[in-house]
Design a protein around this motif. Structure first.
Motif, short mmCIF file in Angstrom:
data_model
loop_
_atom_site.label_atom_id
_atom_site.label_comp_id
_atom_site.label_asym_id
_atom_site.label_seq_id
_atom_site.Cartn_x
_atom_site.Cartn_y
_atom_site.Cartn_z
N LEU A 214 0.09 -93.53 -55.40
CA LEU A 214 1.00 -94.22 -54.48
C LEU A 214 2.07 -94.92 -55.30
O LEU A 214 1.77 -95.80 -56.11
N LEU A 215 3.31 -94.50 -55.11
CA LEU A 215 4.45 -95.13 -55.77
C LEU A 215 5.32 -95.78 -54.71
O LEU A 215 5.76 -95.12 -53.76
N ILE A 216 5.55 -97.08 -54.86
CA ILE A 216 6.40 -97.85 -53.96
C ILE A 216 7.62 -98.29 -54.76
O ILE A 216 7.48 -98.96 -55.80
N ILE A 217 8.81 -97.92 -54.31
CA ILE A 217 10.04 -98.32 -55.01
C ILE A 217 10.76 -99.34 -54.15
O ILE A 217 11.28 -99.03 -53.07
N ASP A 218 10.78 -100.56 -54.62
CA ASP A 218 11.41 -101.67 -53.91
C ASP A 218 12.91 -101.69 -54.22
O ASP A 218 13.33 -101.33 -55.32
N GLU A 219 13.70 -102.12 -53.23
CA GLU A 219 15.16 -102.24 -53.40
C GLU A 219 15.74 -100.93 -53.94
O GLU A 219 16.43 -100.91 -54.96
N VAL A 220 15.46 -99.86 -53.25
CA VAL A 220 15.85 -98.53 -53.72
C VAL A 220 17.37 -98.37 -53.79
O VAL A 220 17.89 -97.51 -54.51
N ASP A 221 18.09 -99.21 -53.08
CA ASP A 221 19.56 -99.13 -53.07
C ASP A 221 20.21 -99.98 -54.16
O ASP A 221 21.43 -100.03 -54.26
N ALA A 222 19.38 -100.65 -54.99
CA ALA A 222 19.92 -101.61 -55.95
C ALA A 222 20.27 -100.95 -57.28
O ALA A 222 19.66 -99.96 -57.69
N TYR A 223 21.26 -101.52 -57.96
CA TYR A 223 21.57 -101.15 -59.34
C TYR A 223 20.40 -101.62 -60.22
O TYR A 223 19.85 -102.69 -59.99
N PRO A 224 19.97 -100.84 -61.24
CA PRO A 224 20.55 -99.58 -61.70
C PRO A 224 19.88 -98.34 -61.13
O PRO A 224 20.20 -97.23 -61.57
N PHE A 225 18.96 -98.47 -60.19
CA PHE A 225 18.23 -97.30 -59.69
C PHE A 225 19.11 -96.44 -58.78
O PHE A 225 19.04 -95.21 -58.83
N HIS A 226 19.93 -97.09 -57.97
CA HIS A 226 20.70 -96.37 -56.96
C HIS A 226 21.61 -95.31 -57.57
O HIS A 226 22.39 -95.59 -58.47
N MET A 227 21.46 -94.08 -57.11
CA MET A 227 22.29 -92.95 -57.53
C MET A 227 22.16 -92.64 -59.02
O MET A 227 23.04 -92.02 -59.62
N ASN A 228 21.08 -93.07 -59.64
CA ASN A 228 20.86 -92.85 -61.06
C ASN A 228 19.90 -91.67 -61.22
O ASN A 228 18.69 -91.81 -61.04
N LYS A 229 20.42 -90.50 -61.52
CA LYS A 229 19.60 -89.29 -61.57
C LYS A 229 18.46 -89.36 -62.58
O LYS A 229 17.35 -88.92 -62.28
N ILE A 242 0.40 -84.40 -55.84
CA ILE A 242 -0.02 -84.77 -54.48
C ILE A 242 -0.14 -86.29 -54.46
O ILE A 242 -1.07 -86.86 -55.03
N SER A 243 0.82 -86.95 -53.83
CA SER A 243 0.87 -88.41 -53.85
C SER A 243 1.76 -88.90 -52.71
O SER A 243 2.38 -88.11 -52.01
N SER A 244 1.81 -90.21 -52.56
CA SER A 244 2.64 -90.84 -51.52
C SER A 244 3.78 -91.60 -52.17
O SER A 244 3.60 -92.21 -53.24
N LEU A 245 4.93 -91.59 -51.52
CA LEU A 245 6.10 -92.31 -52.00
C LEU A 245 6.65 -93.15 -50.86
O LEU A 245 6.91 -92.63 -49.77
N VAL A 246 6.83 -94.45 -51.11
CA VAL A 246 7.39 -95.35 -50.10
C VAL A 246 8.61 -96.04 -50.70
O VAL A 246 8.53 -96.67 -51.76
N TYR A 247 9.75 -95.90 -50.02
CA TYR A 247 10.97 -96.61 -50.40
C TYR A 247 11.09 -97.87 -49.55
O TYR A 247 10.81 -97.85 -48.35
N LEU A 248 11.54 -98.96 -50.17
CA LEU A 248 11.79 -100.20 -49.44
C LEU A 248 13.27 -100.57 -49.57
O LEU A 248 13.82 -100.53 -50.68
N THR A 249 13.90 -100.96 -48.48
CA THR A 249 15.29 -101.40 -48.55
C THR A 249 15.69 -102.15 -47.28
O THR A 249 15.12 -101.92 -46.21
N ALA A 250 16.64 -103.03 -47.44
CA ALA A 250 17.27 -103.67 -46.28
C ALA A 250 18.63 -103.05 -46.02
O ALA A 250 19.22 -103.26 -44.95
N THR A 251 19.12 -102.28 -47.00
CA THR A 251 20.48 -101.73 -46.88
C THR A 251 20.52 -100.29 -47.41
O THR A 251 21.03 -100.04 -48.51
N PRO A 252 19.95 -99.34 -46.68
CA PRO A 252 19.99 -97.95 -47.15
C PRO A 252 21.42 -97.42 -47.20
O PRO A 252 22.25 -97.78 -46.35
N ASP A 253 21.71 -96.60 -48.21
CA ASP A 253 23.05 -96.05 -48.33
C ASP A 253 23.27 -94.93 -47.30
O ASP A 253 22.35 -94.56 -46.56
#
Length: 449
Positions: A214-229, A242-253
């Motif tokens: 289980l991977l949870i990525i908080d503030e997925v829209d924040a620098y430096p993660f956002h749009m960083n390949k 085989i795993s779960s991924l949860v993104y957290l954000t208040a401001t999705p792009d």
């Protein structure tokens, strides 16, 4: 002391392994070239960056080698190097009692969101939790994390910001007291240890391979993660096939909102805070930005506002767009507020953690900050002022997050947000519009008073 568990689910350069490799350990190892060849291209195995073939440098191996500049802060990946890992056995001590020790209660909308996320985690789905700042995202995750941990799963919460990790870690250790946990970020003094629960900055994911269920990525829209390949690649590499991924954000792009609209990702949307009060709507005030050049500085709206709050014994954050402007503003504020306790904080400040803690303990009357505190930190009872809100650094997402610092506590659910500017920007207009829109949706659902 030799402990091969530091290699479980990891991807390390040889120089990062804290012991000499024995034959027994070598039998368990997966070894990959640090730089791989794809056709006529050279690719960094750790971050997927394509290397410039003309940039060869003398190397410790005695030849000339390519190396990756993108992830160099995590150790130099050279053409002659290898990455070492041991498959994660994911065998942890079973819990005799529920591992979650939390006595709080979820609101109705939080409970529904929690149930949906739990179901998606159970079915190894990709999910985004789109929740306004202060909606109680962390509490909504508790049951899902508990389910994963009690089923012998390995969990990671990653955030682009060190401050978020430092605030989150003690909260998680408190509610999961029997769970082994490590906190990873650049410059951390604590040595790495193999644990079931990891809290880390997103850059630390470069050093993991097939580790997390289980991977949870908080503030997925924040620098430096956002749009960083490279960081997106690192996140995918760090979790199991085989795993779960949860993104957290208040401001999705816009890209994420498009995925939600086209049902390419499961979305859980919370338009209201857990305490049932509306989001504070920012107010805009005209204020010339050249404060330090103003001879009548004490008569400006901003300074009058600050003095009024101090007289009311109201704590506040003053956001400024750049470190340079902060450094120019600091002596001016020091001369105006001689008997007032305040600090300035920014990303390069070595005392950043201490200053934030002082503000949280109410040892300061106000804190001047760059966007480093736009998200992930909570103060119980504050107002927010944004100076030069028309600066380009204050994007729509940044302004929404900054406004979200106010009114987070159920004891102090109200407060004021003021944008001081010389001219309206699209970001300012959209930020205010987004806050109002969320309040309308919440009201239509009967979620706010």
């Amino acid at each position: 002391m030799m402990d091969e568990s530091v290699l479980y689910g990891r991807s390390l350069l040889k120089e990062d392994i804290p012991f000499l490799l024995t034959k027994d350990i070598e039998k368990q190892l997966n070894i990959k070239s640090a730089i791989t060849t794809k056709g006529d291209k050279k690719i960094c195995t750790r971050c997927s960056t394509q290397l410039n073939l003309s940039k060869r440098y003398p190397c410790v191996c005695g030849s000339t080698c390519l190396y990756c500049r993108e992830c160099i802060n995590m150790g130099k990946v050279r053409e002659c190097a290898s990455l070492y890992s041991i498959p994660d056995p994911c065998v942890f001590k079973p819990f005799d009692i529920p591992c979650l020790s939390w006595k709080g209660e979820l609101s109705e909308q939080q409970r529904m969101a929690s149930n949906q996320i739990n179901e998606n985690i159970r079915n190894q789905k990709e999910t985004i939790l789109w929740a306004v700042a202060g909606a109680g995202k962390t509490e909504i995750l508790f049951k899902g994390i508990q389910m994963a941990l009690e089923n012998n799963k390995r969990v990671c919460i990653a955030s682009p910001r060190v401050d978020v990790c430092l605030e989150l870690a003690p909260r998680m250790q408190k509610v999961f007291p029997e769970v082994s946990l490590v906190v990873l970020y650049g410059g951390v003094e604590e040595a790495f240890k193999y644990t079931q629960f990891v809290i880390a900055t997103t850059h630390q994911l470069y050093r993991f391979q097939d580790a997390f269920d289980l991977l949870i990525i908080d503030e997925v829209d924040a620098y430096p993660f956002h749009m960083n390949k490279p960081l997106l690649f690192a996140a995918e590499k760090s979790r199991k096939k085989i795993s779960s991924l949860v993104y957290l954000t208040a401001t999705p792009d816009k890209k994420m909102q498009s995925r939600i609209k086209n049902k390419k990702i499961e979305a859980v949307i919370l338009p209201a805070r857990y305490h049932g009060f509306m989001l504070p709507v920012p107010q805009a005030q005209y204020q010339k930005n050249s404060l330090r050049m103003n001879k009548n500085i004490e008569k400006t709206r901003l300074i009058k506002h600050m003095k009024r709050l101090i007289n009311q014994k109201k704590k506040f954050l003053l956001f400024v767009p750049t470190i340079t402007l902060m450094e120019k503003l600091q002596p001016l504020l020091a001369s105006l507020f001689l008997e007032i306790s305040f600090e300035c904080v920014h990303s390069k400040d070595p005392l950043r953690k201490e200053k934030v803690l002082d503000m949280r303990k109410e040892n300061l009357d106000f804190l001047v900050t760059t966007t480093i505190l736009e998200r992930g930190v909570t103060f119980a009872n504050i107002d927010v002022l944004v100076w030069h809100s028309d600066h380009s650094v204050f994007t729509e997402a940044a302004l929404v997050q900054i406004a979200g610092r106010v009114g987070r506590s159920s004891k102090y659910p109200k407060g004021n947000v003021t944008f001081y500017h010389e001219g309206w920007t699209r970001a300012m207009k959209r930020a205010i519009r987004q806050v109002k829109r969320m309040n309308r949706i919440a009201r239509s659902r009967g979620l706010i008073q």
